[in-house]
Design a protein around this motif. Structure first.
Motif, short mmCIF file in Angstrom:
data_model
loop_
_atom_site.label_atom_id
_atom_site.label_comp_id
_atom_site.label_asym_id
_atom_site.label_seq_id
_atom_site.Cartn_x
_atom_site.Cartn_y
_atom_site.Cartn_z
N LEU A 13 0.51 -1.16 -0.07
CA LEU A 13 0.14 -0.13 -0.01
C LEU A 13 0.74 1.32 -0.22
N VAL A 14 0.27 2.22 -0.51
CA VAL A 14 1.11 3.48 -0.61
C VAL A 14 0.41 4.70 0.15
N VAL A 15 1.10 5.30 0.77
CA VAL A 15 0.66 6.54 1.71
C VAL A 15 0.40 7.40 0.83
N PRO A 16 -0.99 8.07 0.62
CA PRO A 16 -1.17 9.03 -0.32
C PRO A 16 -0.72 10.34 0.15
N ALA A 17 -0.54 11.50 -0.52
CA ALA A 17 0.06 12.69 -0.35
C ALA A 17 -0.96 13.40 0.67
N TRP A 18 -2.15 13.20 0.62
CA TRP A 18 -3.26 13.92 1.46
C TRP A 18 -3.03 13.30 3.06
N SER A 19 -2.36 12.33 3.09
CA SER A 19 -2.16 11.96 4.49
C SER A 19 -0.82 12.22 5.13
N HIS A 20 -0.09 13.27 4.23
CA HIS A 20 0.90 13.83 4.84
C HIS A 20 0.92 15.28 4.94
N GLN A 21 0.00 16.00 3.97
CA GLN A 21 0.02 17.52 4.08
C GLN A 21 -1.04 18.11 4.49
N LEU A 22 -1.18 19.35 5.04
CA LEU A 22 -2.62 20.19 5.33
C LEU A 22 -3.21 20.45 4.11
N GLY A 23 -4.48 20.17 4.33
CA GLY A 23 -5.51 20.42 3.42
C GLY A 23 -6.00 21.94 3.71
N PRO A 24 -7.01 22.44 3.04
CA PRO A 24 -7.37 23.78 3.25
C PRO A 24 -8.36 23.67 4.48
N GLY A 25 -8.18 24.98 5.15
CA GLY A 25 -8.62 25.24 6.53
C GLY A 25 -10.33 25.42 6.32
N VAL A 26 -10.95 25.81 7.33
CA VAL A 26 -12.13 25.88 7.26
C VAL A 26 -12.57 27.20 6.66
N VAL A 27 -13.72 27.21 6.36
CA VAL A 27 -14.37 28.49 5.35
C VAL A 27 -13.59 28.80 4.18
N THR A 28 -12.85 27.95 3.62
CA THR A 28 -12.24 27.94 2.33
C THR A 28 -13.23 28.12 1.42
N ASN A 29 -14.27 27.28 1.47
CA ASN A 29 -15.62 27.43 0.85
C ASN A 29 -16.78 27.83 1.92
N PRO A 30 -17.19 29.04 1.84
CA PRO A 30 -17.91 29.49 2.88
C PRO A 30 -19.23 28.55 2.80
N TYR A 31 -19.56 28.59 1.33
CA TYR A 31 -20.59 27.56 1.23
C TYR A 31 -20.18 26.37 0.49
N GLY A 32 -20.16 25.43 1.00
CA GLY A 32 -19.27 24.11 0.71
C GLY A 32 -19.70 23.42 -0.71
N LYS A 33 -19.04 22.84 -1.23
CA LYS A 33 -19.31 22.46 -2.55
C LYS A 33 -19.17 20.87 -2.62
N PRO A 34 -19.48 20.12 -3.66
CA PRO A 34 -19.05 18.47 -3.80
C PRO A 34 -17.62 18.27 -4.06
N SER A 35 -17.01 17.42 -3.79
CA SER A 35 -15.58 16.93 -4.06
C SER A 35 -15.46 17.26 -5.71
N ILE A 36 -14.47 17.81 -6.03
CA ILE A 36 -13.86 17.86 -7.18
C ILE A 36 -13.90 16.64 -8.13
N PHE A 37 -13.94 15.62 -7.27
CA PHE A 37 -14.02 14.32 -8.01
C PHE A 37 -15.29 13.96 -8.61
N GLU A 38 -16.31 14.83 -8.02
CA GLU A 38 -18.03 14.61 -8.47
C GLU A 38 -18.36 15.42 -9.49
N LYS A 39 -17.61 15.88 -10.27
CA LYS A 39 -17.96 17.19 -11.10
C LYS A 39 -18.90 16.44 -12.24
N HIS A 40 -18.66 15.26 -12.45
CA HIS A 40 -19.72 14.71 -13.35
C HIS A 40 -21.18 14.59 -12.95
#
Lengths: 214, 425
Positions: B45-72
């Motif tokens: 198994l590979v440890v993915p990047a998101w398990s190492h790095q910080l993600g965006p903080g709160v209120v990056t999207n004041p009104y949240g959106k679906p994951s970018i992987f759900e654009k379809h």
């Protein structure tokens, strides 16, 4: 024995309902709050635009096909065509009543609409598309008359007003029946049901929509 | 260092790649038995990047959106069915949805003159006609009344109309997507009628919108006093503009068009008004040339949502067939599924609650042998109404009745796993 238990349970549930429907008191559907503001029918006039099949709601004013023609050509013909034939996918206004029983019914003002009042009401509330509620009552009477005349339902010089419009008899006046309950009866056969399972049409042959896969 | 290289994938490939891999994994598991192949087991198994790095903080999207992987997962429309977008329809992506609630941004749309940009501070609901005291209500007034929240579907009367002459659209989104469901919050209309007082002789109401179609529909007073709702909220937030912000009439179980959006006026009267949208359109032309009028109720209907053309079979073996069932007459009682075009049926499981006039999910396990199959679902509601076949429906209504097509739908599963919209006869 069981029935007496049931009776007791029923009584208890009745008591529960009695107890709980009293609290909170605000849930009583008959309580009057008065949060709205009273209005007079006069105040409402600008919004009260509906016209019924009996003509109730028709405004003062009048028009003929002759007077309606220039308004129609300037404000309606771009979508509905000079002769009411319909441009592109915009609806046709003129059509043959006999087409209703054909394979390709042409449902137009002339062939399908049961009341002339509906035509006035619709033009008045929703037309011209993109500039609704902009015509004067005389213009609406005129355009209504022009469309009815194109359908040979009235003459070119027939005067339409609140009194004469409801009396216009549309060709399909008696073409509607009020739905009363369901008209379809099906059964739920489970095994060896007598159904036709031959594929008679396939969407992939039409190619109007591919699947929505990216 | 190299083994710590971020393992994230470009968004456009990520989700499909994921599906493909999991499908392949699933197939491999099927052939290799319960614990998978040795090859799969041996891959580190590979440890993915998101398990190492910080993600965006709160209120990056004041009104949240679906994951970018759900654009379809979006509403779609067909440019050729209507003259303009302002008087058109968009379809909900039923193939990508779960449960019985449609996310607000994906709720199907049907507008007759576009979406009016209504300022709620200037919007009013007027109730007048055969009432003791005509009244106007602001949104703030309505928010003061005791409210109710109820889950109900709304379906366009024209849902499935394109399929009346034969199988046309090869996608669930277009065959059934004029259907959505939400939890609606608002004031029961009955309570507001109590405020204005009903005068004797009042039998019908006219509901009218504030859009540039001033869309208007008549409906009988019995419905107003039963379960009609003046809704201001949908799934926990104020109505979306596309759904009637700030006020919408909700007539549970009744054709979408009668659920008037941007509601500005209710008038009580003695008879229906025969508006354009209840004469010229939304009436069912029968083979006799007569038309059924005021066909309010969306009778019981169901459809299999997986598999479907957008969700082909991943391969032979066990597959969880899933779908939606609903009835404008009440609760869904039972759903049956057929794999042989309706010859034989098996009862499916209802998932979750079967609520009144609400979408209800069903599922049934199917072991696919890899051969061509004809999948159908059939709902029975609590009134005993059975969803009809196309043959039964056409016998009465012909092929030009346009509205209220609730026929049993057929998906043909091809040996390759592709799924196609077909009709039988």
């Amino acid at each position: 024995m069981f029935s007496s238990v049931k009776v007791v349970l029923l009584l208890m549930s009745g008591l529960l309902i009695a107890c709980c429907s009293k609290t909170p008191s605000s849930s009583s559907s008959s309580q009057w709050y008065g949060f709205g503001t009273p209005l007079t029918e006069k105040n409402i006039a600008a919004w009260d635009i509906d016209v019924g099949p009996d003509g109730v709601g028709l405004p003062v004013g009048s028009g003929t096909a002759k007077r309606g023609e220039p308004v129609y050509l300037a404000k309606c013909a771009a979508c509905h065509g000079d002769f009411g034939e319909g441009m592109g996918r915009f609806p046709a206004l003129v059509g043959d009543h006999a087409s209703l029983t054909s394979d390709r019914p042409n449902k137009t003002v002339g062939s399908y609409w049961p009341y002339a009042t509906t035509l006035f009401d619709y033009i008045n509330r929703a037309m011209p598309f993109g500039n609704a509620q902009s015509l004067t009552p005389d213009e609406v009477y005129g355009v209504t008359a022009y469309i009815l005349a194109m359908n040979d339902i009235i003459k070119e010089d027939t005067v339409l007003n609140a009194e004469t419009l409801p009396k216009v008899k549309m060709p399909n006046r008696d073409g509607f029946v009020m739905a009363q309950g369901t008209d379809i009866k099906a059964d739920a056969c489970m095994h060896d049901c007598e159904v036709k399972v031959k594929v008679v049409s396939r969407a992939s042959k039409n190619r109007v929509t591919s699947t929505t896969k990216e | 260092m190299s083994k710590r290289k971020p393992a994230s994938v470009p968004p456009q490939q990520g989700r499909r790649g994921f599906i493909r891999n999991s499908l392949l994994g699933g197939l491999a598991a099927l052939t290799a038995g319960r614990f998978g192949t040795a090859e799969a087991a041996g891959k580190a198994l590979v440890v993915p990047a998101w398990s190492h790095q910080l993600g965006p903080g709160v209120v990056t999207n004041p009104y949240g959106k679906p994951s970018i992987f759900e654009k379809h997962v979006v509403r779609r429309f067909l440019p050729w069915i209507r003259p303009t977008r302002e008087a058109s329809i968009s379809f909900a992506p039923l193939q990508d949805l779960h449960g019985i609630i449609t996310p607000n941004g994906l709720f199907y749309e049907r507008h007759h003159a576009g979406v009016p940009p209504i300022d709620p501070a200037e919007h009013l609901l007027v109730i007048h006609g055969l009432v003791k005291q005509p009244m106007k209500f602001t949104l703030q007034d309505l928010l003061r009344y005791p409210s109710v929240s109820r889950i109900h579907f709304i379906e366009c009367a024209g849902n499935g109309a394109m399929e009346q002459h034969g199988a046309l659209n090869n996608g669930l989104q277009f065959t059934h997507g004029m259907l959505s469901s939400a939890e609606w919050t608002g004031v029961p209309l009955k309570r507001l009628l109590n405020e204005v007082g009903i005068r004797s002789g009042a039998k019908w109401l006219l509901a009218e919108g504030a859009d540039a179609a001033a869309l208007a529909r008549s409906f009988p007073i019995d419905k107003a006093l039963d379960d009609a709702l003046i809704a201001y909220a949908q799934n926990g937030e104020m109505l979306r503009p596309e759904q009637g912000y700030p006020l919408r009439l909700v007539l549970p179980g009744w054709e979408g068009v009668a659920n008037v959006k941007w509601l500005r006026r209710l008038e009580l009267g003695t008879r229906p008004w025969d508006m354009r949208e209840e004469t010229s359109t939304y009436t069912q032309l029968l083979p006799t040339g007569k038309a059924r009028q005021f066909t309010f109720i969306q009778e019981a209907k169901s459809v299999i949502t997986s598999p479907c053309p957008e969700r082909p079979m991943p391969g032979k073996g066990v597959f969880m067939v899933e779908g939606l069932a609903w009835s404008g007459e009440g609760k869904v009682k039972r759903v049956d599924v057929s794999f042989d075009g309706g010859r034989n049926w098996q009862q499916a499981r209802l998932k979750g609650p079967a609520l009144d006039k609400s979408l209800t999910r069903f599922e049934i396990e199917w072991t696919w042998n890899g051969k061509q199959a004809l999948l159908q679902s059939r709902v029975i509601d609590e009134t005993g109404y059975v969803q009809p076949t196309y043959e039964q429906l056409r016998k009465v209504r012909g092929t030009n009745s346009m509205y209220h097509n609730n026929a049993i739908h057929t998906w043909m599963v091809h040996p390759g796993g592709e799924v196609e919209n077909v009709q039988l006869g």
